[in-house]
Design a protein around this motif. Structure first.
Motif, PDB file in Angstrom:
ATOM      1  N   THR A  94      -3.475   9.206   1.977  1.00 19.13           N
ATOM      2  CA  THR A  94      -4.911   9.138   2.239  1.00 19.13           C
ATOM      3  C   THR A  94      -5.304   7.836   2.923  1.00 19.13           C
ATOM      4  O   THR A  94      -6.289   7.792   3.659  1.00 19.13           O
ATOM      5  N   GLY A  95      -4.573   6.767   2.653  1.00 17.76           N
ATOM      6  CA  GLY A  95      -4.950   5.462   3.188  1.00 17.76           C
ATOM      7  C   GLY A  95      -6.271   4.960   2.652  1.00 17.76           C
ATOM      8  O   GLY A  95      -6.900   4.086   3.257  1.00 17.76           O
ATOM      9  N   ARG A  96      -6.691   5.465   1.505  1.00 17.27           N
ATOM     10  CA  ARG A  96      -8.016   5.126   0.993  1.00 17.27           C
ATOM     11  C   ARG A  96      -8.069   3.687   0.484  1.00 17.27           C
ATOM     12  O   ARG A  96      -7.058   3.104   0.094  1.00 17.27           O
ATOM     13  N   VAL A  97      -9.262   3.139   0.459  1.00 16.07           N
ATOM     14  CA  VAL A  97      -9.481   1.775  -0.021  1.00 16.07           C
ATOM     15  C   VAL A  97      -9.528   1.783  -1.554  1.00 16.07           C
ATOM     16  O   VAL A  97     -10.214   2.608  -2.160  1.00 16.07           O
ATOM     17  N   VAL A  98      -8.795   0.873  -2.152  1.00 18.12           N
ATOM     18  CA  VAL A  98      -8.747   0.729  -3.605  1.00 18.12           C
ATOM     19  C   VAL A  98      -9.318  -0.640  -3.959  1.00 18.12           C
ATOM     20  O   VAL A  98      -8.880  -1.660  -3.421  1.00 18.12           O
ATOM     21  N   GLU A  99     -10.293  -0.670  -4.857  1.00 21.48           N
ATOM     22  CA  GLU A  99     -10.871  -1.941  -5.292  1.00 21.48           C
ATOM     23  C   GLU A  99     -10.067  -2.508  -6.457  1.00 21.48           C
ATOM     24  O   GLU A  99      -9.255  -1.818  -7.072  1.00 21.48           O
ATOM     25  N   ALA A 100     -10.315  -3.776  -6.756  1.00 20.22           N
ATOM     26  CA  ALA A 100      -9.438  -4.512  -7.659  1.00 20.22           C
ATOM     27  C   ALA A 100      -9.301  -3.868  -9.034  1.00 20.22           C
ATOM     28  O   ALA A 100      -8.191  -3.762  -9.568  1.00 20.22           O
ATOM     29  N   ALA A 126      -6.617  -6.725   1.668  1.00 20.96           N
ATOM     30  CA  ALA A 126      -5.184  -6.645   1.975  1.00 20.96           C
ATOM     31  C   ALA A 126      -4.929  -5.234   2.477  1.00 20.96           C
ATOM     32  O   ALA A 126      -4.972  -4.274   1.700  1.00 20.96           O
ATOM     33  N   PHE A 127      -4.671  -5.120   3.777  1.00 24.07           N
ATOM     34  CA  PHE A 127      -4.563  -3.795   4.385  1.00 24.07           C
ATOM     35  C   PHE A 127      -3.249  -3.672   5.164  1.00 24.07           C
ATOM     36  O   PHE A 127      -2.762  -4.650   5.742  1.00 24.07           O
ATOM     37  N   GLY A 128      -2.708  -2.455   5.179  1.00 25.98           N
ATOM     38  CA  GLY A 128      -1.513  -2.191   5.968  1.00 25.98           C
ATOM     39  C   GLY A 128      -0.380  -3.135   5.614  1.00 25.98           C
ATOM     40  O   GLY A 128       0.022  -3.250   4.451  1.00 25.98           O
ATOM     41  N   LEU A 129       0.136  -3.815   6.628  1.00 21.69           N
ATOM     42  CA  LEU A 129       1.243  -4.736   6.415  1.00 21.69           C
ATOM     43  C   LEU A 129       0.864  -5.853   5.450  1.00 21.69           C
ATOM     44  O   LEU A 129       1.716  -6.376   4.717  1.00 21.69           O
ATOM     45  N   GLY A 130      -0.409  -6.238   5.410  1.00 17.39           N
ATOM     46  CA  GLY A 130      -0.848  -7.245   4.458  1.00 17.39           C
ATOM     47  C   GLY A 130      -0.631  -6.812   3.026  1.00 17.39           C
ATOM     48  O   GLY A 130      -0.186  -7.599   2.175  1.00 17.39           O
ATOM     49  N   LEU A 131      -0.913  -5.543   2.721  1.00 15.68           N
ATOM     50  CA  LEU A 131      -0.672  -5.031   1.377  1.00 15.68           C
ATOM     51  C   LEU A 131       0.822  -4.899   1.119  1.00 15.68           C
ATOM     52  O   LEU A 131       1.296  -5.200   0.019  1.00 15.68           O
ATOM     53  N   ASP A 132       1.574  -4.461   2.116  1.00 18.78           N
ATOM     54  CA  ASP A 132       3.031  -4.395   1.970  1.00 18.78           C
ATOM     55  C   ASP A 132       3.586  -5.754   1.566  1.00 18.78           C
ATOM     56  O   ASP A 132       4.461  -5.865   0.701  1.00 18.78           O
ATOM     57  N   MET A 133       3.109  -6.810   2.200  1.00 17.62           N
ATOM     58  CA  MET A 133       3.605  -8.150   1.906  1.00 17.62           C
ATOM     59  C   MET A 133       3.237  -8.582   0.491  1.00 17.62           C
ATOM     60  O   MET A 133       4.032  -9.219  -0.199  1.00 17.62           O
ATOM     61  N   ALA A 134       2.032  -8.237   0.055  1.00 16.67           N
ATOM     62  CA  ALA A 134       1.657  -8.542  -1.328  1.00 16.67           C
ATOM     63  C   ALA A 134       2.555  -7.804  -2.307  1.00 16.67           C
ATOM     64  O   ALA A 134       2.999  -8.367  -3.318  1.00 16.67           O
ATOM     65  N   LEU A 135       2.854  -6.547  -2.011  1.00 18.67           N
ATOM     66  CA  LEU A 135       3.714  -5.753  -2.882  1.00 18.67           C
ATOM     67  C   LEU A 135       5.142  -6.275  -2.908  1.00 18.67           C
ATOM     68  O   LEU A 135       5.883  -6.047  -3.879  1.00 18.67           O
ATOM     69  N   ALA A 136       5.554  -6.993  -1.861  1.00 18.53           N
ATOM     70  CA  ALA A 136       6.893  -7.582  -1.823  1.00 18.53           C
ATOM     71  C   ALA A 136       7.014  -8.766  -2.770  1.00 18.53           C
ATOM     72  O   ALA A 136       8.123  -9.179  -3.113  1.00 18.53           O
ATOM     73  N   ALA A 195     -11.483  -8.198  -4.358  1.00 16.67           N
ATOM     74  CA  ALA A 195     -10.390  -7.793  -3.469  1.00 16.67           C
ATOM     75  C   ALA A 195     -10.414  -6.288  -3.235  1.00 16.67           C
ATOM     76  O   ALA A 195     -10.787  -5.505  -4.105  1.00 16.67           O
ATOM     77  N   LYS A 196     -10.009  -5.902  -2.037  1.00 20.32           N
ATOM     78  CA  LYS A 196      -9.854  -4.492  -1.686  1.00 20.32           C
ATOM     79  C   LYS A 196      -8.529  -4.331  -0.946  1.00 20.32           C
ATOM     80  O   LYS A 196      -8.090  -5.242  -0.252  1.00 20.32           O
ATOM     81  N   MET A 197      -7.923  -3.160  -1.084  1.00 20.02           N
ATOM     82  CA  MET A 197      -6.611  -2.953  -0.464  1.00 20.02           C
ATOM     83  C   MET A 197      -6.454  -1.503  -0.058  1.00 20.02           C
ATOM     84  O   MET A 197      -7.077  -0.606  -0.637  1.00 20.02           O
ATOM     85  N   ALA A 198      -5.628  -1.287   0.955  1.00 21.89           N
ATOM     86  CA  ALA A 198      -5.381   0.082   1.420  1.00 21.89           C
ATOM     87  C   ALA A 198      -4.061   0.137   2.167  1.00 21.89           C
ATOM     88  O   ALA A 198      -3.717  -0.777   2.928  1.00 21.89           O
ATOM     89  N   MET A 199      -3.339   1.218   1.951  1.00 22.40           N
ATOM     90  CA  MET A 199      -2.156   1.533   2.750  1.00 22.40           C
ATOM     91  C   MET A 199      -2.666   2.257   4.002  1.00 22.40           C
ATOM     92  O   MET A 199      -2.571   3.478   4.133  1.00 22.40           O
ATOM     93  N   SER A 200      -3.189   1.506   4.915  1.00 23.39           N
ATOM     94  CA  SER A 200      -3.995   2.054   6.008  1.00 23.39           C
ATOM     95  C   SER A 200      -3.197   2.563   7.202  1.00 23.39           C
ATOM     96  O   SER A 200      -3.777   2.961   8.211  1.00 23.39           O
ATOM     97  N   PHE A 201      -1.897   2.584   7.098  1.00 21.83           N
ATOM     98  CA  PHE A 201      -1.063   2.988   8.237  1.00 21.83           C
ATOM     99  C   PHE A 201      -1.393   4.394   8.727  1.00 21.83           C
ATOM    100  O   PHE A 201      -1.404   4.658   9.928  1.00 21.83           O
ATOM    101  N   ILE A 202      -1.647   5.306   7.786  1.00 18.86           N
ATOM    102  CA  ILE A 202      -1.891   6.701   8.155  1.00 18.86           C
ATOM    103  C   ILE A 202      -3.109   6.820   9.064  1.00 18.86           C
ATOM    104  O   ILE A 202      -3.191   7.729   9.904  1.00 18.86           O
ATOM    105  N   LYS A 203      -4.055   5.871   8.933  1.00 17.31           N
ATOM    106  CA  LYS A 203      -5.253   5.886   9.771  1.00 17.31           C
ATOM    107  C   LYS A 203      -4.931   5.547  11.228  1.00 17.31           C
ATOM    108  O   LYS A 203      -5.741   5.809  12.121  1.00 17.31           O
TER     109      LYS A 203
END
Length: 264
Positions: free
Chosen positions: A173-179, A117-127, A137-145
């Motif tokens: 940081t946009g780093r990847v976070v594991e479950a 779940a990355f970028g907008l995908g993670l945003d949607m999960a957080l919604a 699962a892995k996730m990142a707020m990847s927008f900064i990249k």
């Protein structure tokens, strides 16, 4: 819920739970304009259907959602310089309508996060109200990249889950976070084995939706305002909501059942 045919969204219903599945597995469910429109329509339909008591948001294939579709990014770069900002403004409005459709529905929403779940995908999960993730699962707020800011509500939702300083660290940081780390941070709520995810999400959604639909919708709407409101404002909203609950068939039935049991 009338199961409508969509091109990029799947809908199934079982035991009062509508599972809405993003279905572009070949691109890890990247969101294009049509998928977004269909997602909004599916959530609106679930919200209007009295037979639907809760919703599970899922992704088909090996990932939850990889974010915005790359074709949209390419089109943005190819647009005339004088149109970039206005086009972006319009697209952001569509993005925010999609996130609002998830967040504002008056029923519990569980994100079943399989894979990335990355970028907008993670945003949607957080919604969503709750997130249950597979162990891989892995996730990142990847927008900064990509030289961007989180545009799907992540800057609103993430601090409420993990605190302001931690949210800044994850976003900057946009780093990847594991479950397992995400669970420890409070980014997500539960972790299960990958093969158990669909049934676990279904069962949790059923559990969350056993109460009065009116009480659930009103409670959710008030809780979503808690951090921005004063105590007196929340008390006032609670008073108004309780007055509505007094009139519901569920409240009357529950009180009558209680009184009948205690009078014997």
């Amino acid at each position: 819920m009338d199961v409508q045919e969509y091109e990029f969204i799947g809908v199934a219903q079982r035991n009062g739970v509508a599972t809405i599945t993003m279905n572009r597995p070949e691109v890890r469910n990247a969101i294009n304009d049509k998928m977004r429109a269909e997602l909004i329509a599916a959530f609106d339909a679930a919200g209007a259907d009295k037979n639907v008591r809760a919703v599970v948001l899922a992704g088909a294939g090996k990932g939850f959602c990889s974010g915005g579709d790359i074709s949209g990014m390419r089109a943005r770069l190819d647009a005339p310089a004088g149109e970039v900002a206005f086009n972006g403004w319009k697209r952001q409005g569509s993005t925010h309508r999609g996130v609002a459709a998830i967040h504002d529905i008056g029923k519990p929403v569980v994100a079943a996060m399989n894979g990335g779940a990355f970028g907008l995908g993670l945003d949607m999960a957080l919604a969503c109200d709750f997130i249950i993730a597979s162990r891989d699962a892995k996730m990142a707020m990847s927008f900064i990249k990509r030289g961007l800011v989180s545009d799907g509500g992540g800057m609103y939702f993430l601090p409420r889950r993990v605190g302001l300083a931690r949210a800044k660290e994850l976003i900057l940081t946009g780093r990847v976070v594991e479950a397992e780390e995400a669970l420890a941070l409070g980014m997500i709520d539960r972790v299960v084995e990958p093969e158990a995810l669909p049934d676990a999400a279904q069962a949790w959604a059923e559990e969350l939706s056993q109460g009065s639909p009116a009480a659930i919708a009103l409670t959710k709407a008030i809780l979503d305002k808690t951090f921005e409101s004063s105590d007196s404002a929340i008390f006032a909203l609670g008073r108004e909501a309780q007055a509505i609950c007094y009139t519901t068939a569920e409240h009357r039935s529950a009180v009558e059942s209680f009184l009948n049991k205690t009078s014997k």
